[in-house]
Design an enzyme around this catalytic site. Structure first.
Site, PDB file in Angstrom:
ATOM      1  CB  THR A 158      -0.957   0.015   1.215  1.00  0.00           C
ATOM      2  OG1 THR A 158      -1.545  -1.275   1.357  1.00  0.00           O
ATOM      3  CG2 THR A 158      -2.058   1.026   1.069  1.00  0.00           C
TER       4      THR A 158
ATOM      5  CB  SER B  48      -9.168  -2.132   3.127  1.00  0.00           C
ATOM      6  OG  SER B  48      -7.995  -1.340   3.028  1.00  0.00           O
ATOM      7  CB  SER B  49      -5.978  -1.687   7.848  1.00  0.00           C
ATOM      8  OG  SER B  49      -5.709  -1.021   9.048  1.00  0.00           O
TER       9      SER B  49
ATOM     10  N   GLY C  23      -0.614  -2.509   5.610  1.00  0.00           N
ATOM     11  CA  GLY C  23      -1.437  -3.649   5.974  1.00  0.00           C
ATOM     12  C   GLY C  23      -2.299  -3.358   7.189  1.00  0.00           C
TER      13      GLY C  23
END
Length: 545
Positions: free
Chosen positions: A368, A427-428, A449
């Site tokens: 990410t 999703s964080s 993550g």
């Protein structure tokens, strides 16, 4: 006589990103009169070029925007979800474990994280196009110039790239990210040396195929990606290699426009994305922590870490049990964010009770990326986007890698995170904007993550409770608790570690001085812009006068 210091002009706009190339691309757009949304789009496109295993047009994302001129405040959720042919039992007989931090499941043969069967609908292009349609100032095509130039002229392999290429994920049961570079012929040609070795620090990588794809997008917009030539090439590659993604999955995708989730914390309004995004986790943790006098504890003392880590575990457990796609699972936010629930959780922590978050196995991803921007008119835009984990799949001749987001769905049937047609994964990612007296005072987000929400939480309380500036708050040592193990940064003292262990906790010390997600943000207190970039990444903040 000493020479007087030269003062930099006061910034009227600012952008911060995890890559210097992306930050510079966004700053150029701001100088050209572009909006914060324009600048974030340009930066995001460059990020896909220079961080190809972290993000790109084959990925997904969440964009949070506030425009003070109109009062427009929304989140665009760009998680495309499972292909329509997905079944909840499709890999149930091949489950090998779960990562220790909860980011993904391990399937024998890695089909859920590598190759064509691991790909979910890529939603990021639609998010960027929809945002530009609503709040862009410059022409869409102009926002692609830096990304096209970087693809053609090349970009230099940075320290973070080397870490991503070479980090050992096999020890956690996951394929190494670097292994994904060699999955396809195009990947080997673009990213590996002739002898198959990874590119080294300082090497230049050129990707003319991606430049051509970006030109096509600049000319044809998101239509060509989801219903035109690019979509046809994606689908043909899927059909040839047993992938799950179909033409219908692509053509039917639309990003969800969300009203931001909002809670109050010590006189500040925290806003972020709704489920299945990670904003709910940060909100729940803030609600519980407001019951504690954090300043009465020494920063990062053993007791401070115990309290905050227990809050992290509670939120992680609640996320595992309740936070998924609300079209399939009720997230129960009214209960999780209520005073009654926050009071009960705080009382449990005060009594010394512990929350267990068992995992099937262990692991820790670093995927990410993030970019935040404030323009001269006060518009705020915050984007977190990702490949989840990289699938390794580069559609022939296109130059971009597709996401491997099927890996985060739960392969056990009947679970909140199980596969289902069109279902979006948790999703964080939590691109966030904070307000005081109706005015934005901070925006931030992070890659990393399941550590994202926990890192964002710590930066927020570092600023609001401890009075740190945004860069100091980001640089301060962090810790995370996403399971029964407590992970701490190497800059937290060994004396504190011993005290925590004496309380009965199992502690794992990271060898990294700067660890656990990579927060980037901008503060706007009293109208003064200050940018912060996480030292563990290669990024930077740039002010524009």
């Amino acid at each position: 006589m000493s020479k007087p210091m030269r003062r930099m002009p006061t910034a009227r706009a600012m952008i911060t990103a995890a890559q210097p190339e992306a930050a510079h691309a966004g700053a150029e757009i701001l100088r050209a009169g572009g909006s914060a949304v324009d600048a974030v789009i340009a930066a995001a496109l460059v990020q896909g070029v220079v961080d190809p295993l972290m993000c790109g047009i084959g990925g997904f994302g969440s964009l949070h925007v506030y425009d003070p001129s109109t009062g427009d405040h929304f989140v665009l959720d760009g998680q495309g979800g499972c292909p329509a042919v997905a079944r909840d039992d499709m890999w149930a007989d091949r489950i090998a474990g779960q990562t220790r931090d909860g980011f993904g499941f391990i399937i024998e043969g890695f089909e859920n994280e590598c190759g064509h069967s691991s790909v979910c609908v890529p939603g990021i292009v639609a998010v960027l196009a929809k945002a530009h349609e609503r709040l862009g100032r410059l022409p869409w095509g102009e926002l692609f110039r830096s990304a096209i130039s970087r693809s053609e002229e090349g970009w230099i392999v940075r320290p973070h790239n080397v870490m991503v290429f070479t980090q050992n994920e096999r020890q956690y049961g996951r394929m190494n990210y670097g292994e994904k570079l060699g999955v396809t012929e195009d990947g080997r040609r673009i990213y590996l040396d002739r002898d198959g070795a990874y590119r080294k620090l300082g090497d230049t990588i050129r990707n003319p195929d991606l430049a051509e794809t970006l030109r096509e997008l600049a000319h044809g917009g998101d239509e060509t990606f989801y219903r035109g030539d690019i979509s046809r090439r994606i689908v043909a590659d899927m059909e040839e290699n047993g992938g799950l993604l179909s033409a219908s999955d692509l053509s039917s995708f639309e990003p969800e426009i969300q009203t931001p989730l909002s809670i109050h914390y010590r006189g500040t309004t925290f806003t972020s994305n709704q489920p299945p995004g990670g904003g709910a986790m940060v909100a729940e943790m803030l609600r519980i922590l407001e019951r504690f006098d954090l300043v009465g504890l020494e920063h990062n003392s053993a007791e401070y870490i115990r309290v905050v880590s227990e809050v992290m575990r509670i939120a992680t457990r609640d996320k595992d049990e309740h936070i998924s796609d609300p079209r399939f699972i009720d997230p129960q936010l009214d209960r999780l964010l209520s005073d009654r629930y926050a009071d009960a959780c705080a009382q449990k922590i005060r009594r010394g009770e512990r929350t267990s978050v068992p995992r099937l196995a262990s692991g820790q991803p670093r995927g990410t990326t993030h970019v935040s921007c404030v323009d001269a008119n006060g518009m705020v835009a915050s984007l977190t986007h990702s490949l989840g984990v990289p699938s390794g799949v580069i559609v022939p001749g296109t130059g971009f890698m597709l996401n491997g987001a099927m890996s985060v769905f739960d392969p056990r049937p009947g679970q909140p995170g199980s596969f289902a047609p069109g279902k979006r994964r948790f999703s964080s990612m939590c691109p966030s904007i904070l307000f005081q007296d109706g005015r934005p005072v901070m925006t931030l987000g992070a890659p990393g993550g399941t550590w994202i929400s926990l890192a964002v939480l710590q930066v927020i309380i570092n600023v609001l409770d401890w009075g740190m500036g945004i860069q100091e708050a980001i640089s301060a040592p962090r810790f995370v608790a996403t399971g029964d193990m407590l992970d701490i940064s190497n800059r937290i003292s060994t004396d504190v570690q011993r005290e925590i262990e004496a309380m009965g906790y199992t502690v794992k010390r990271s060898p990294l001085s700067y660890a656990f997600a990579g927060v980037h943000g901008i503060s706007m207190f009293d109208g003064e812009l200050e940018g912060g970039a996480d030292p563990q990444r290669d990024g930077m903040a740039i002010g524009v006068a």
